[in-house]
Design a protein around this motif. Sequence first.
Motif, mmCIF file in Angstrom:
data_model
loop_
_atom_site.group_PDB
_atom_site.id
_atom_site.type_symbol
_atom_site.label_atom_id
_atom_site.label_comp_id
_atom_site.label_asym_id
_atom_site.label_seq_id
_atom_site.Cartn_x
_atom_site.Cartn_y
_atom_site.Cartn_z
ATOM 1 N N VAL A 20 117.770 33.811 15.055
ATOM 2 C CA VAL A 20 117.698 33.484 13.629
ATOM 3 C C VAL A 20 116.254 33.339 13.134
ATOM 4 O O VAL A 20 115.873 33.986 12.149
ATOM 5 C CB VAL A 20 118.546 32.233 13.304
ATOM 6 C CG1 VAL A 20 118.376 31.843 11.846
ATOM 7 C CG2 VAL A 20 120.018 32.506 13.618
ATOM 8 N N PRO A 21 115.401 32.536 13.771
ATOM 9 C CA PRO A 21 114.029 32.435 13.249
ATOM 10 C C PRO A 21 113.262 33.752 13.310
ATOM 11 O O PRO A 21 112.396 34.003 12.457
ATOM 12 C CB PRO A 21 113.371 31.363 14.138
ATOM 13 C CG PRO A 21 114.263 31.206 15.312
ATOM 14 C CD PRO A 21 115.633 31.580 14.885
ATOM 15 N N GLU A 22 113.587 34.594 14.296
ATOM 16 C CA GLU A 22 112.869 35.872 14.389
ATOM 17 C C GLU A 22 113.339 36.859 13.318
ATOM 18 O O GLU A 22 112.540 37.645 12.802
ATOM 19 C CB GLU A 22 112.996 36.441 15.804
ATOM 20 C CG GLU A 22 112.208 35.610 16.813
ATOM 21 C CD GLU A 22 112.272 36.121 18.237
ATOM 22 O OE1 GLU A 22 112.420 37.346 18.437
ATOM 23 O OE2 GLU A 22 112.186 35.288 19.165
ATOM 24 N N TYR A 23 114.620 36.824 12.971
ATOM 25 C CA TYR A 23 115.072 37.600 11.808
ATOM 26 C C TYR A 23 114.420 37.067 10.532
ATOM 27 O O TYR A 23 113.943 37.826 9.684
ATOM 28 C CB TYR A 23 116.590 37.513 11.649
ATOM 29 C CG TYR A 23 117.407 38.391 12.554
ATOM 30 C CD1 TYR A 23 117.208 39.775 12.584
ATOM 31 C CD2 TYR A 23 118.402 37.849 13.367
ATOM 32 C CE1 TYR A 23 117.984 40.590 13.398
ATOM 33 C CE2 TYR A 23 119.180 38.654 14.180
ATOM 34 C CZ TYR A 23 118.969 40.025 14.195
ATOM 35 O OH TYR A 23 119.736 40.820 15.013
ATOM 36 N N ALA A 24 114.419 35.738 10.391
ATOM 37 C CA ALA A 24 113.902 35.117 9.168
ATOM 38 C C ALA A 24 112.420 35.408 8.966
ATOM 39 O O ALA A 24 111.934 35.421 7.822
ATOM 40 C CB ALA A 24 114.138 33.606 9.220
ATOM 41 N N ASN A 288 112.728 27.687 28.550
ATOM 42 C CA ASN A 288 113.563 26.856 27.678
ATOM 43 C C ASN A 288 112.738 25.767 26.995
ATOM 44 O O ASN A 288 113.005 25.382 25.860
ATOM 45 C CB ASN A 288 114.699 26.219 28.480
ATOM 46 C CG ASN A 288 115.782 27.229 28.834
ATOM 47 O OD1 ASN A 288 115.753 28.366 28.374
ATOM 48 N ND2 ASN A 288 116.728 26.803 29.641
ATOM 49 N N GLU A 289 111.726 25.262 27.705
ATOM 50 C CA GLU A 289 110.895 24.197 27.147
ATOM 51 C C GLU A 289 109.856 24.740 26.179
ATOM 52 O O GLU A 289 109.445 24.066 25.244
ATOM 53 C CB GLU A 289 110.184 23.432 28.276
ATOM 54 C CG GLU A 289 111.084 22.544 29.110
ATOM 55 C CD GLU A 289 111.942 23.331 30.080
ATOM 56 O OE1 GLU A 289 111.469 24.360 30.602
ATOM 57 O OE2 GLU A 289 113.096 22.937 30.299
ATOM 58 N N LYS A 290 109.397 25.968 26.433
ATOM 59 C CA LYS A 290 108.347 26.563 25.605
ATOM 60 C C LYS A 290 108.819 27.917 25.103
ATOM 61 O O LYS A 290 108.705 28.926 25.784
ATOM 62 C CB LYS A 290 107.049 26.714 26.414
ATOM 63 C CG LYS A 290 105.862 27.191 25.582
ATOM 64 C CD LYS A 290 104.628 27.323 26.446
ATOM 65 C CE LYS A 290 103.438 27.808 25.618
ATOM 66 N NZ LYS A 290 102.232 28.005 26.461
ATOM 67 N N GLN A 291 109.389 27.916 23.903
ATOM 68 C CA GLN A 291 109.946 29.138 23.335
ATOM 69 C C GLN A 291 108.828 30.005 22.749
ATOM 70 O O GLN A 291 108.041 29.540 21.931
ATOM 71 C CB GLN A 291 110.954 28.787 22.230
ATOM 72 C CG GLN A 291 112.190 28.090 22.733
ATOM 73 C CD GLN A 291 113.044 28.983 23.600
ATOM 74 O OE1 GLN A 291 113.130 30.179 23.391
ATOM 75 N NE2 GLN A 291 113.685 28.402 24.590
ATOM 76 N N LEU A 292 108.769 31.248 23.203
ATOM 77 C CA LEU A 292 107.837 32.223 22.654
ATOM 78 C C LEU A 292 108.637 33.333 21.980
ATOM 79 O O LEU A 292 109.804 33.539 22.288
ATOM 80 C CB LEU A 292 106.961 32.802 23.773
ATOM 81 C CG LEU A 292 106.162 31.781 24.607
ATOM 82 C CD1 LEU A 292 105.478 32.478 25.769
ATOM 83 C CD2 LEU A 292 105.145 31.048 23.744
ATOM 84 N N ALA A 293 108.005 34.046 21.063
ATOM 85 C CA ALA A 293 108.695 35.152 20.396
ATOM 86 C C ALA A 293 109.228 36.128 21.435
ATOM 87 O O ALA A 293 108.511 36.520 22.355
ATOM 88 C CB ALA A 293 107.739 35.858 19.446
#
Length: 340
Positions: A20-24, A288-293
Amino acid sequence: MSKLRVAVIGCGSIAIHRHVPEYAAREDVELVAFVDPVAERAQRLSGQYGGNVYTDHKTMLAAEKPGAVSVCTPNALHAPVSIDAANAGAHVLCEKPMAVSAEEARQMIDAARKNGVYLMIGHNQRFMPPHAKAKEILKSGKLGSVLTFRTSFGHPGPEGWSVEGKGGWFFQKSKAYVGAMGDLGVHKADLIRWMLDDEVEDVGAFVGTLHKEDTDVDDNATCILRMKSGAIGTLVASWTYYRGEDNSTVLWCENGVMKIGTHPDDQVIVELRDGSVEKHKVGGISTNEKQLASGVIDAFVDSIVTKTPPSISGEEGAKSLAVILAAMESQARGTIVKVT
């Protein structure tokens, strides 16, 4: 410019943190719908990003007619939901593992082909900068052929990541089909196939539940792989790495060794037989702790916009799934299994 109308089916953690954030973030995408049987999950995303809320994907497909969908459901629903979306004329990005059987995978591929839409599988390891750099180095030839390897993906388990927590769908065979092997192992099966430009020919596997309670899926798997080239190696998937995540790969080659994701700063290290050492700071591996694109959403949307078939096609997803199915068969039969 008309925007690509996208619906997200399944509003759990992978949708919340990645899809969702990557689409947004893209100006050429409009998020038009969120679907989840638990309406509150879809409503939370709708409240943040706009778009309509549905509890049933078939109702949504008929009402919204989206141009593309992300399928972020439990594993057992990947195939039926993806097929319904393709039949509705939507391009499909499906999370991994793409299906729970080879037959389901074939049906997904056939549905996409029949309806003239793209089917892409979300194997994000291919897009992580250290893996892209490692493949570039391999292709340069300086290391020669890969002889042996190990690739590992382990973390403390999905209870800390999933929106459902302990006892959620990840731990239920009827919804997940496989545990750590489908959650993490399939990523590494896909990575090693892609990085080595090679296919897995034979698999021997120990797959079992060593520590998680109240579950009927595996929490650990250790596999031996033989590639068509003759290279041999190990693939490990674990939900019991309680003191930190491991997402590393080491390749022992004719002319040296390449270590990927073994050092916090130097993500790719090449140690050649002549004693020289190369260290590459190329960006991290998402955890999981550090989300990257992830790169997955951009690749999917770009493929649609440019009318270019996605590199991680349904066929590619099916080949990586076949490795996991062979590992499960190896455990069940107690023998080496050929990947078909």
